[in-house]
Design a protein around this motif. Structure first.
Motif, PDB file in Angstrom:
ATOM      1  N   LYS A 148       0.833  -1.206   0.000  1.00  0.00           N
ATOM      2  CA  LYS A 148       0.000   0.000   0.000  1.00  0.00           C
ATOM      3  C   LYS A 148       0.867   1.256   0.000  1.00  0.00           C
ATOM      4  CE  LYS A 148      -1.896   1.142   3.879  1.00  0.00           C
ATOM      5  NZ  LYS A 148      -2.780   1.161   5.079  1.00  0.00           N
ATOM      6  N   GLU A 149       1.859   1.285   0.892  1.00  0.00           N
ATOM      7  CA  GLU A 149       2.677   2.484   1.042  1.00  0.00           C
ATOM      8  C   GLU A 149       3.516   2.755  -0.208  1.00  0.00           C
ATOM      9  OE1 GLU A 149       1.775   0.713   5.025  1.00  0.00           O
ATOM     10  OE2 GLU A 149       2.578  -0.040   3.115  1.00  0.00           O
ATOM     11  N   THR A 150       3.987   1.687  -0.866  1.00  0.00           N
ATOM     12  CA  THR A 150       4.766   1.876  -2.091  1.00  0.00           C
ATOM     13  C   THR A 150       3.870   2.352  -3.218  1.00  0.00           C
ATOM     14  OG1 THR A 150       6.278   0.121  -1.385  1.00  0.00           O
ATOM     15  CG2 THR A 150       6.383   0.785  -3.679  1.00  0.00           C
ATOM     16  N   SER A 151       2.659   1.827  -3.298  1.00  0.00           N
ATOM     17  CA  SER A 151       1.740   2.277  -4.354  1.00  0.00           C
ATOM     18  C   SER A 151       1.414   3.760  -4.200  1.00  0.00           C
ATOM     19  CB  SER A 151       0.454   1.442  -4.341  1.00  0.00           C
ATOM     20  OG  SER A 151      -0.319   1.692  -3.173  1.00  0.00           O
ATOM     21  N   TRP A 152       1.447   4.265  -2.978  1.00  0.00           N
ATOM     22  CA  TRP A 152       1.212   5.701  -2.774  1.00  0.00           C
ATOM     23  C   TRP A 152       2.213   6.545  -3.553  1.00  0.00           C
ATOM     24  CZ3 TRP A 152       0.729   5.438   3.309  1.00  0.00           C
ATOM     25  CH2 TRP A 152      -0.558   5.008   3.636  1.00  0.00           C
ATOM     26  N   LEU A 153       3.427   6.036  -3.721  1.00  0.00           N
ATOM     27  CA  LEU A 153       4.473   6.810  -4.395  1.00  0.00           C
ATOM     28  C   LEU A 153       4.191   7.014  -5.876  1.00  0.00           C
ATOM     29  CD1 LEU A 153       7.643   5.169  -2.792  1.00  0.00           C
ATOM     30  CD2 LEU A 153       6.663   7.399  -2.218  1.00  0.00           C
ATOM     31  N   THR A 154       3.251   6.271  -6.433  1.00  0.00           N
ATOM     32  CA  THR A 154       2.988   6.341  -7.877  1.00  0.00           C
ATOM     33  C   THR A 154       1.832   7.264  -8.221  1.00  0.00           C
ATOM     34  OG1 THR A 154       1.424   4.476  -7.865  1.00  0.00           O
ATOM     35  CG2 THR A 154       3.771   3.949  -8.081  1.00  0.00           C
ATOM     36  N   ASN A 155       1.191   7.834  -7.224  1.00  0.00           N
ATOM     37  CA  ASN A 155      -0.021   8.622  -7.458  1.00  0.00           C
ATOM     38  C   ASN A 155       0.171  10.031  -6.933  1.00  0.00           C
ATOM     39  OD1 ASN A 155      -2.761   9.740  -6.759  1.00  0.00           O
ATOM     40  ND2 ASN A 155      -3.395   7.841  -7.756  1.00  0.00           N
ATOM     41  N   ALA A 156      -0.147  11.024  -7.759  1.00  0.00           N
ATOM     42  CA  ALA A 156       0.070  12.420  -7.377  1.00  0.00           C
ATOM     43  C   ALA A 156      -0.722  12.806  -6.136  1.00  0.00           C
ATOM     44  CB  ALA A 156      -0.306  13.343  -8.538  1.00  0.00           C
ATOM     45  N   VAL A 157      -1.858  12.153  -5.919  1.00  0.00           N
ATOM     46  CA  VAL A 157      -2.702  12.493  -4.778  1.00  0.00           C
ATOM     47  C   VAL A 157      -2.117  11.949  -3.474  1.00  0.00           C
ATOM     48  CG1 VAL A 157      -4.999  12.213  -3.756  1.00  0.00           C
ATOM     49  CG2 VAL A 157      -4.754  12.593  -6.227  1.00  0.00           C
ATOM     50  N   THR A 158      -1.475  10.776  -3.556  1.00  0.00           N
ATOM     51  CA  THR A 158      -1.016  10.095  -2.338  1.00  0.00           C
ATOM     52  C   THR A 158       0.497  10.096  -2.160  1.00  0.00           C
ATOM     53  OG1 THR A 158      -0.969   7.968  -3.500  1.00  0.00           O
ATOM     54  CG2 THR A 158      -3.019   8.566  -2.371  1.00  0.00           C
ATOM     55  N   VAL A 159       1.228  10.679  -3.115  1.00  0.00           N
ATOM     56  CA  VAL A 159       2.685  10.553  -3.077  1.00  0.00           C
ATOM     57  C   VAL A 159       3.290  11.121  -1.791  1.00  0.00           C
ATOM     58  CG1 VAL A 159       3.079  12.709  -4.357  1.00  0.00           C
ATOM     59  CG2 VAL A 159       4.817  10.901  -4.381  1.00  0.00           C
ATOM     60  N   GLN A 160       2.696  12.189  -1.255  1.00  0.00           N
ATOM     61  CA  GLN A 160       3.240  12.742  -0.016  1.00  0.00           C
ATOM     62  C   GLN A 160       3.068  11.773   1.143  1.00  0.00           C
ATOM     63  OE1 GLN A 160       4.711  16.254   0.122  1.00  0.00           O
ATOM     64  NE2 GLN A 160       5.681  14.874   1.581  1.00  0.00           N
ATOM     65  N   TRP A 161       1.973  11.013   1.134  1.00  0.00           N
ATOM     66  CA  TRP A 161       1.794   9.994   2.171  1.00  0.00           C
ATOM     67  C   TRP A 161       2.917   8.953   2.082  1.00  0.00           C
ATOM     68  CZ3 TRP A 161      -4.043   8.486   1.086  1.00  0.00           C
ATOM     69  CH2 TRP A 161      -4.843   9.624   1.269  1.00  0.00           C
ATOM     70  N   GLY A 162       3.238   8.544   0.857  1.00  0.00           N
ATOM     71  CA  GLY A 162       4.279   7.558   0.673  1.00  0.00           C
ATOM     72  C   GLY A 162       5.641   8.057   1.136  1.00  0.00           C
ATOM     73  N   VAL A 163       5.976   9.291   0.769  1.00  0.00           N
ATOM     74  CA  VAL A 163       7.245   9.868   1.203  1.00  0.00           C
ATOM     75  C   VAL A 163       7.287   9.972   2.714  1.00  0.00           C
ATOM     76  CG1 VAL A 163       8.628  11.982   1.199  1.00  0.00           C
ATOM     77  CG2 VAL A 163       7.723  11.069  -0.955  1.00  0.00           C
ATOM     78  N   ASP A 164       6.194  10.403   3.319  1.00  0.00           N
ATOM     79  CA  ASP A 164       6.156  10.550   4.775  1.00  0.00           C
ATOM     80  C   ASP A 164       6.267   9.200   5.484  1.00  0.00           C
ATOM     81  OD1 ASP A 164       5.922  13.230   4.381  1.00  0.00           O
ATOM     82  OD2 ASP A 164       3.807  13.372   4.945  1.00  0.00           O
ATOM     83  N   PHE A 165       5.807   8.140   4.829  1.00  0.00           N
ATOM     84  CA  PHE A 165       5.950   6.803   5.428  1.00  0.00           C
ATOM     85  C   PHE A 165       7.413   6.361   5.411  1.00  0.00           C
ATOM     86  CE2 PHE A 165       6.336   2.205   4.984  1.00  0.00           C
ATOM     87  CZ  PHE A 165       5.656   1.764   6.114  1.00  0.00           C
ATOM     88  N   PHE A 166       8.105   6.566   4.288  1.00  0.00           N
ATOM     89  CA  PHE A 166       9.454   6.024   4.140  1.00  0.00           C
ATOM     90  C   PHE A 166      10.546   6.915   4.710  1.00  0.00           C
ATOM     91  CE2 PHE A 166       7.329   3.491   0.804  1.00  0.00           C
ATOM     92  CZ  PHE A 166       7.755   2.232   1.193  1.00  0.00           C
ATOM     93  N   ILE A 167      10.416   8.212   4.608  1.00  0.00           N
ATOM     94  CA  ILE A 167      11.529   9.078   4.995  1.00  0.00           C
ATOM     95  C   ILE A 167      11.806   8.944   6.500  1.00  0.00           C
ATOM     96  CG2 ILE A 167      10.159  11.168   5.450  1.00  0.00           C
ATOM     97  CD1 ILE A 167      12.459  12.714   4.005  1.00  0.00           C
ATOM     98  N   GLY A 168      13.052   8.707   6.832  1.00  0.00           N
ATOM     99  CA  GLY A 168      13.443   8.547   8.224  1.00  0.00           C
ATOM    100  C   GLY A 168      13.153   7.183   8.813  1.00  0.00           C
ATOM    101  N   ARG A 169      12.573   6.275   8.021  1.00  0.00           N
ATOM    102  CA  ARG A 169      12.173   4.966   8.551  1.00  0.00           C
ATOM    103  C   ARG A 169      13.374   4.022   8.580  1.00  0.00           C
ATOM    104  NH1 ARG A 169       7.573   2.216   9.663  1.00  0.00           N
ATOM    105  NH2 ARG A 169       6.441   4.123   9.144  1.00  0.00           N
TER     106      ARG A 169
END
Length: 284
Positions: A146-167
């Motif tokens: 789910k979190e990786t798929s967020w990175l492919t969509n302009a609407v959800t990409v910030q959610w994906g970055v916020d999940f991975f950055i600093g993790r």
């Protein structure tokens, strides 16, 4: 004064004259900061991997300087040189040769992708996410579908970055290295500028990840990557022989504790999820 001729990233020759400071010291490297900008300058004696922002001393000189660097009194950049005053010596590190860490190309040869993913199946390593690298080779087995798929969509990409950055663990957290791999493929495929904007919105704030992680992401947003990653780019462009692929992958993996394998996980994940070059079925 102890004068040392060094190899440096070409952008260091464009620095303004100002004071610098020791940011962090490790077993084989140390970092400098000017306290005004996100990117760090990394100093080492190991030229096996050239990094954006890198400054490379002869190994003996570097070891001597490293042994003194915790007792630094002053650091300054003037002209073509870093001047470092410790309680033992006064050093001048003069950049006499330079290299480029710039990604100067776009596009991927589709016939190279299958070989890359096939060869990656032979890599038996654990990522810094505490997940096997193999799991990132398909969308079906990805531990973060789910979190990786967020990175492919302009609407959800910030959610994906916020999940991975600093993790994750490490000097550069695993999530930062994963995003670094995604940014590399983003530049090559040229079809998802929203990802770069989402990363840029976070690295200006020190609360999201480490300073070292922010520095590497800063460089990636400016198309600047390590020589090991640029080697993989040359392969994907068809400018490296097929038989060199395993060596190129090994060079990319052997960086840091898990940074190399985490970045490679980001690269293969991006190729799969972004469906780069649709004439190949990348989810097999």
């Amino acid at each position: 004064m102890r004068e040392v001729e060094v190899l440096g990233d070409h952008v260091l020759l464009t620095l303004e004259d100002r004071d610098w400071y020791v940011h962090s010291v490790f077993e084989h490297t140390f970092n400098l900061t000017d306290k005004q900008h996100t990117p760090l300058v990394i100093l080492t004696g190991d030229r096996s991997k050239l990094l954006p922002g890198g400054l490379y001393l002869p190994p003996r000189d570097f070891n001597d300087l490293l042994s003194q660097i915790r007792d630094t009194r002053k650091v300054a950049f003037r002209g073509d040189s870093f001047y470092i005053e410790t309680y033992q010596d006064f050093w001048r590190l003069r950049i006499v040769d330079s290299f480029r860490a710039d990604l100067l190309t776009e596009g991927i040869r589709s016939d190279r992708l299958g070989y890359l993913l096939n060869n990656c199946r032979n890599i038996d390593r654990q990522t810094g996410f505490d997940q096997p690298f193999q799991d990132f080779l398909t969308a079906e087995t990805s531990p973060y579908q789910k979190e990786t798929s967020w990175l492919t969509n302009a609407v959800t990409v910030q959610w994906g970055v916020d999940f991975f950055i600093g993790r994750g663990r490490g000097l550069t957290p695993s999530g930062d290295d994963f995003l670094l791999g995604w940014l590399l493929i983003d530049w090559l495929s040229g079809n998802h500028q929203e990802l770069r904007a989402a990363v840029a919105s976070r690295i200006g704030d020190a609360s999201y990840t480490t300073d070292v992680g922010r520095s590497y992401l800063y460089y990636a947003l400016r198309r600047r990557f390590s020589s090991a990653l640029l080697g993989i780019v040359r392969y994907l462009k068809g400018n490296e022989p097929l038989e060199n692929l395993d060596n190129l992958l090994a060079e990319a993996i052997e960086y840091g504790n898990t940074s190399g394998i985490d970045c490679l996980a980001g690269i293969v994940s991006a190729l799969v999820y972004k469906q780069v070059n649709l004439d190949l079925d990348l989810k097999y």
